[in-house]
Scaffold this motif. Structure first.
Motif, PDB file in Angstrom:
ATOM      1  N   MET A   1      38.659  40.467  35.087  1.00 11.91           N
ATOM      2  CA  MET A   1      38.502  39.756  36.358  1.00 11.91           C
ATOM      3  C   MET A   1      38.946  38.131  36.301  1.00 11.91           C
ATOM      4  SD  MET A   1      34.652  38.665  37.920  1.00 11.91           S
ATOM      5  CE  MET A   1      34.449  37.877  39.516  1.00 11.91           C
ATOM      6  N   LEU A   2      39.539  37.906  37.569  1.00 13.10           N
ATOM      7  CA  LEU A   2      39.731  36.289  37.666  1.00 13.10           C
ATOM      8  C   LEU A   2      38.910  35.386  38.685  1.00 13.10           C
ATOM      9  CD1 LEU A   2      43.793  36.382  37.368  1.00 13.10           C
ATOM     10  CD2 LEU A   2      42.300  35.684  35.697  1.00 13.10           C
ATOM     11  N   ALA A   3      38.495  34.569  38.168  1.00 11.90           N
ATOM     12  CA  ALA A   3      37.469  33.872  39.033  1.00 11.90           C
ATOM     13  C   ALA A   3      37.753  32.174  38.866  1.00 11.90           C
ATOM     14  CB  ALA A   3      35.983  33.990  39.000  1.00 11.90           C
ATOM     15  N   ASP A   4      37.942  31.477  39.824  1.00 15.69           N
ATOM     16  CA  ASP A   4      38.308  30.205  39.807  1.00 15.69           C
ATOM     17  C   ASP A   4      37.383  29.540  40.381  1.00 15.69           C
ATOM     18  OD1 ASP A   4      39.338  27.435  39.769  1.00 15.69           O
ATOM     19  OD2 ASP A   4      41.422  28.067  40.521  1.00 15.69           O
ATOM     20  N   TYR A   5      36.454  28.563  39.313  1.00 20.85           N
ATOM     21  CA  TYR A   5      35.122  27.852  39.847  1.00 20.85           C
ATOM     22  C   TYR A   5      35.185  26.347  39.794  1.00 20.85           C
ATOM     23  CZ  TYR A   5      31.697  31.434  40.886  1.00 20.85           C
ATOM     24  OH  TYR A   5      30.832  32.326  41.749  1.00 20.85           O
ATOM     25  N   HIS A   6      36.379  25.715  40.287  1.00 15.99           N
ATOM     26  CA  HIS A   6      36.395  24.528  40.430  1.00 15.99           C
ATOM     27  C   HIS A   6      37.685  24.302  41.504  1.00 15.99           C
ATOM     28  CE1 HIS A   6      35.708  20.436  38.397  1.00 15.99           C
ATOM     29  NE2 HIS A   6      36.321  20.159  39.588  1.00 15.99           N
ATOM     30  N   VAL A   7      37.353  24.239  42.387  1.00 16.91           N
ATOM     31  CA  VAL A   7      38.448  24.356  43.701  1.00 16.91           C
ATOM     32  C   VAL A   7      38.035  23.301  44.597  1.00 16.91           C
ATOM     33  CG1 VAL A   7      39.566  25.806  45.500  1.00 16.91           C
ATOM     34  CG2 VAL A   7      38.777  26.812  43.506  1.00 16.91           C
TER      35      VAL A   7
ATOM     36  N   TYR B   1      37.252  37.452  54.886  1.00 13.55           N
ATOM     37  CA  TYR B   1      37.762  37.907  53.762  1.00 13.55           C
ATOM     38  C   TYR B   1      36.756  38.785  52.912  1.00 13.55           C
ATOM     39  CZ  TYR B   1      41.524  35.178  54.952  1.00 13.55           C
ATOM     40  OH  TYR B   1      42.718  34.302  55.668  1.00 13.55           O
ATOM     41  N   ASP B   2      35.759  39.198  53.511  1.00 12.59           N
ATOM     42  CA  ASP B   2      34.735  39.981  52.723  1.00 12.59           C
ATOM     43  C   ASP B   2      35.125  41.066  51.813  1.00 12.59           C
ATOM     44  OD1 ASP B   2      31.891  40.654  51.823  1.00 12.59           O
ATOM     45  OD2 ASP B   2      32.442  42.520  52.980  1.00 12.59           O
ATOM     46  N   ALA B   3      36.170  41.793  52.192  1.00  9.44           N
ATOM     47  CA  ALA B   3      36.697  43.022  51.584  1.00  9.44           C
ATOM     48  C   ALA B   3      37.635  42.628  50.509  1.00  9.44           C
ATOM     49  CB  ALA B   3      37.486  44.109  52.394  1.00  9.44           C
ATOM     50  N   LYS B   4      38.274  41.361  50.562  1.00  9.42           N
ATOM     51  CA  LYS B   4      39.455  41.187  49.580  1.00  9.42           C
ATOM     52  C   LYS B   4      38.944  39.971  48.560  1.00  9.42           C
ATOM     53  CE  LYS B   4      42.897  41.516  53.281  1.00  9.42           C
ATOM     54  NZ  LYS B   4      44.105  40.997  53.987  1.00  9.42           N
ATOM     55  N   ILE B   5      37.923  39.316  48.646  1.00 12.45           N
ATOM     56  CA  ILE B   5      37.665  38.222  47.809  1.00 12.45           C
ATOM     57  C   ILE B   5      36.269  37.774  47.797  1.00 12.45           C
ATOM     58  CG2 ILE B   5      38.536  36.428  49.134  1.00 12.45           C
ATOM     59  CD1 ILE B   5      39.610  35.159  46.486  1.00 12.45           C
ATOM     60  N   THR B   6      35.757  37.551  46.709  1.00 16.38           N
ATOM     61  CA  THR B   6      34.276  36.933  46.982  1.00 16.38           C
ATOM     62  C   THR B   6      34.476  35.202  46.851  1.00 16.38           C
ATOM     63  OG1 THR B   6      33.219  38.738  45.530  1.00 16.38           O
ATOM     64  CG2 THR B   6      32.128  36.638  45.711  1.00 16.38           C
ATOM     65  N   ILE B   7      33.768  34.724  48.043  1.00 19.21           N
ATOM     66  CA  ILE B   7      33.825  33.326  48.269  1.00 19.21           C
ATOM     67  C   ILE B   7      32.383  32.781  48.086  1.00 19.21           C
ATOM     68  CG2 ILE B   7      34.400  31.372  49.723  1.00 19.21           C
ATOM     69  CD1 ILE B   7      36.170  33.322  50.953  1.00 19.21           C
ATOM     70  N   ARG B   8      32.094  31.673  47.064  1.00 19.44           N
ATOM     71  CA  ARG B   8      30.813  31.101  46.685  1.00 19.44           C
ATOM     72  C   ARG B   8      30.945  29.643  47.219  1.00 19.44           C
ATOM     73  NH1 ARG B   8      27.958  35.622  46.210  1.00 19.44           N
ATOM     74  NH2 ARG B   8      28.472  36.879  44.269  1.00 19.44           N
ATOM     75  N   ALA B   9      29.719  29.384  47.694  1.00 19.79           N
ATOM     76  CA  ALA B   9      29.689  27.855  48.018  1.00 19.79           C
ATOM     77  C   ALA B   9      29.081  27.074  47.013  1.00 19.79           C
ATOM     78  CB  ALA B   9      28.730  27.807  49.314  1.00 19.79           C
ATOM     79  N   GLY B  10      30.027  26.014  46.571  1.00 15.23           N
ATOM     80  CA  GLY B  10      29.413  25.142  45.654  1.00 15.23           C
ATOM     81  C   GLY B  10      29.995  23.623  46.068  1.00 15.23           C
ATOM     82  N   LEU B  11      29.293  22.763  45.088  1.00  8.82           N
ATOM     83  CA  LEU B  11      29.649  21.201  45.177  1.00  8.82           C
ATOM     84  C   LEU B  11      30.038  20.643  44.086  1.00  8.82           C
ATOM     85  CD1 LEU B  11      27.514  20.034  48.052  1.00  8.82           C
ATOM     86  CD2 LEU B  11      29.863  20.088  48.366  1.00  8.82           C
ATOM     87  N   GLU B  12      30.505  19.705  43.582  1.00 10.47           N
ATOM     88  CA  GLU B  12      31.070  18.733  42.563  1.00 10.47           C
ATOM     89  C   GLU B  12      30.185  17.575  42.729  1.00 10.47           C
ATOM     90  OE1 GLU B  12      34.008  17.220  39.003  1.00 10.47           O
ATOM     91  OE2 GLU B  12      34.733  17.949  40.957  1.00 10.47           O
TER      92      GLU B  12
ATOM     93  N   ARG C   1      43.850  32.470  50.978  1.00 10.01           N
ATOM     94  CA  ARG C   1      45.116  33.295  51.009  1.00 10.01           C
ATOM     95  C   ARG C   1      45.780  33.154  49.796  1.00 10.01           C
ATOM     96  NH1 ARG C   1      44.923  31.075  56.609  1.00 10.01           N
ATOM     97  NH2 ARG C   1      46.412  29.560  56.075  1.00 10.01           N
ATOM     98  N   ASP C   2      46.061  32.067  49.306  1.00 10.41           N
ATOM     99  CA  ASP C   2      46.538  31.932  47.813  1.00 10.41           C
ATOM    100  C   ASP C   2      45.908  32.506  46.989  1.00 10.41           C
ATOM    101  OD1 ASP C   2      48.471  30.522  49.344  1.00 10.41           O
ATOM    102  OD2 ASP C   2      48.015  28.339  48.532  1.00 10.41           O
ATOM    103  N   ALA C   3      44.508  32.303  46.706  1.00 14.56           N
ATOM    104  CA  ALA C   3      43.882  32.988  45.705  1.00 14.56           C
ATOM    105  C   ALA C   3      43.974  34.571  46.026  1.00 14.56           C
ATOM    106  CB  ALA C   3      42.351  32.427  46.015  1.00 14.56           C
ATOM    107  N   ILE C   4      44.106  35.224  46.847  1.00 13.39           N
ATOM    108  CA  ILE C   4      44.049  36.695  47.119  1.00 13.39           C
ATOM    109  C   ILE C   4      45.783  36.948  46.708  1.00 13.39           C
ATOM    110  CG2 ILE C   4      44.380  38.556  48.849  1.00 13.39           C
ATOM    111  CD1 ILE C   4      42.311  36.919  50.578  1.00 13.39           C
ATOM    112  N   THR C   5      46.614  36.235  46.984  1.00 16.68           N
ATOM    113  CA  THR C   5      47.899  36.396  46.493  1.00 16.68           C
ATOM    114  C   THR C   5      48.091  36.480  45.092  1.00 16.68           C
ATOM    115  OG1 THR C   5      48.833  35.564  48.651  1.00 16.68           O
ATOM    116  CG2 THR C   5      50.377  35.762  46.761  1.00 16.68           C
ATOM    117  N   ARG C   6      47.357  35.571  44.447  1.00 20.83           N
ATOM    118  CA  ARG C   6      47.397  35.451  43.025  1.00 20.83           C
ATOM    119  C   ARG C   6      46.535  36.105  42.206  1.00 20.83           C
ATOM    120  NH1 ARG C   6      48.330  28.710  43.412  1.00 20.83           N
ATOM    121  NH2 ARG C   6      49.933  28.681  44.979  1.00 20.83           N
ATOM    122  N   GLY C   7      45.883  37.324  42.851  1.00 20.95           N
ATOM    123  CA  GLY C   7      44.996  38.075  42.197  1.00 20.95           C
ATOM    124  C   GLY C   7      43.732  37.602  41.814  1.00 20.95           C
ATOM    125  N   ILE C   8      43.210  36.362  42.310  1.00 20.05           N
ATOM    126  CA  ILE C   8      41.825  35.838  42.070  1.00 20.05           C
ATOM    127  C   ILE C   8      41.075  36.677  42.742  1.00 20.05           C
ATOM    128  CG2 ILE C   8      40.357  33.862  42.213  1.00 20.05           C
ATOM    129  CD1 ILE C   8      42.983  32.097  41.930  1.00 20.05           C
TER     130      ILE C   8
END
Length: 276
Positions: free
Chosen positions: A1-7, A81-92, A24-31
């Motif tokens: 699994m690939l997850a990017d948690y600082h975007v 994009y529910d069926a394609k990628i999980t998106i979370r709401a964060g802040l830094e 869209r870029d994340a989906i293309t890159r397999g994230i």
């Protein structure tokens, strides 16, 4: 699994990368999962809806996230994009001790899955501009930086992970500061993080900054792992298309080699563990 948690996206004042394009870029890159973590830096920036004249750096307008629009757009993208990628709401949260009350108010007001606690400035003096380091010795600014982090983690608890824990090293023009001199305070920080059920992040941006060590350093990663630290996220700290997903696979392999068994994603501030 690939997850990017600082975007970062156009909601951060240092990026123009649209949320839609990020997804869209994340989906293309397999994230398979990403978390938006746009900047909030109380002390040096005002909120988007403040009734005071906005702070500027030269001609650049400085403002924190437009929170209502930010969270509304995340909800829209989650639906689309529910069926394609999980998106979370964060802040830094670019925190300082004197800004804690503002962050607590913000945390209570909006629904967050994930919060990165970072130190980008101290006493309203930024690291990247050298304003904080100026007129201090290398030992003075390194010690003061880690003392601020220790004081924050001892006081504030509504965060998920510490972001780029040794960020001061990126902006240290004096070179590499001896690790043994800061090992004791870093040990205290990490012990507190572990006791509080919090974590740290592995920030893959060291690649593009040309650093000789990882962020945080291998020494810090080992010092976190040895007493049982397990909560660790992986993030590219992306601000532009070229950064998104950078080094995620390499980071997983490196962490596994150091003895970590899992990396984490988050849902409603709760860690979810995934095997490396």
């Amino acid at each position: 699994m690939l997850a990017d948690y600082h975007v970062h996206t156009q909601f951060s004042d240092d990026s123009v990368y649209s949320m839609d394009q990020v997804v869209r870029d994340a989906i293309t890159r397999g994230i398979q999962e990403l978390c938006f973590t746009d900047h909030v830096d109380y002390g040096i920036k005002d909120d988007w809806d403040c009734d005071q004249p906005m702070i500027c750096r030269g001609e650049e307008l400085l403002a924190n996230v437009d929170y209502p629009l930010y969270f509304a757009r995340i909800r829209e993208l989650q639906y689309i994009y529910d069926a394609k990628i999980t998106i979370r709401a964060g802040l830094e949260f670019g925190m300082q001790m004197h800004t804690i009350p503002q962050y607590e108010t913000l945390f209570q007001k909006y629904p967050l899955d994930f919060v990165i606690c970072s130190v980008h400035q101290i006493d309203n003096l930024e690291l990247w501009t050298q304003d904080f380091q100026r007129n201090r010795s290398q030992e003075e600014y390194n010690r003061r930086y880690y003392e601020e982090i220790y004081n924050l983690v001892s006081t504030y608890k509504n965060y998920s992970v510490l972001g780029h824990l040794d960020l001061i090293a990126r902006y240290d023009k004096q070179g590499v500061f001896p690790y043994e001199k800061i090992r004791p305070v870093i040990s205290e920080i990490l012990q507190r993080v572990i006791r509080d059920g919090k974590g740290i992040e592995f920030n893959t941006s060291y690649h593009r900054y040309g650093l000789k060590d990882t962020t945080p350093s291998i020494n810090i990663l080992k010092q976190y792992r040895e007493p049982g630290g397990e909560i660790i996220t992986i993030g590219s700290d992306s601000h532009a298309p070229a950064h998104l997903g950078e080094g995620l696979e390499d980071a997983k392999a490196l962490l596994k080699g150091l003895g970590f068994r899992f990396f984490c994603t988050f849902d409603k501030m709760e860690p979810i563990f995934h095997e490396l």
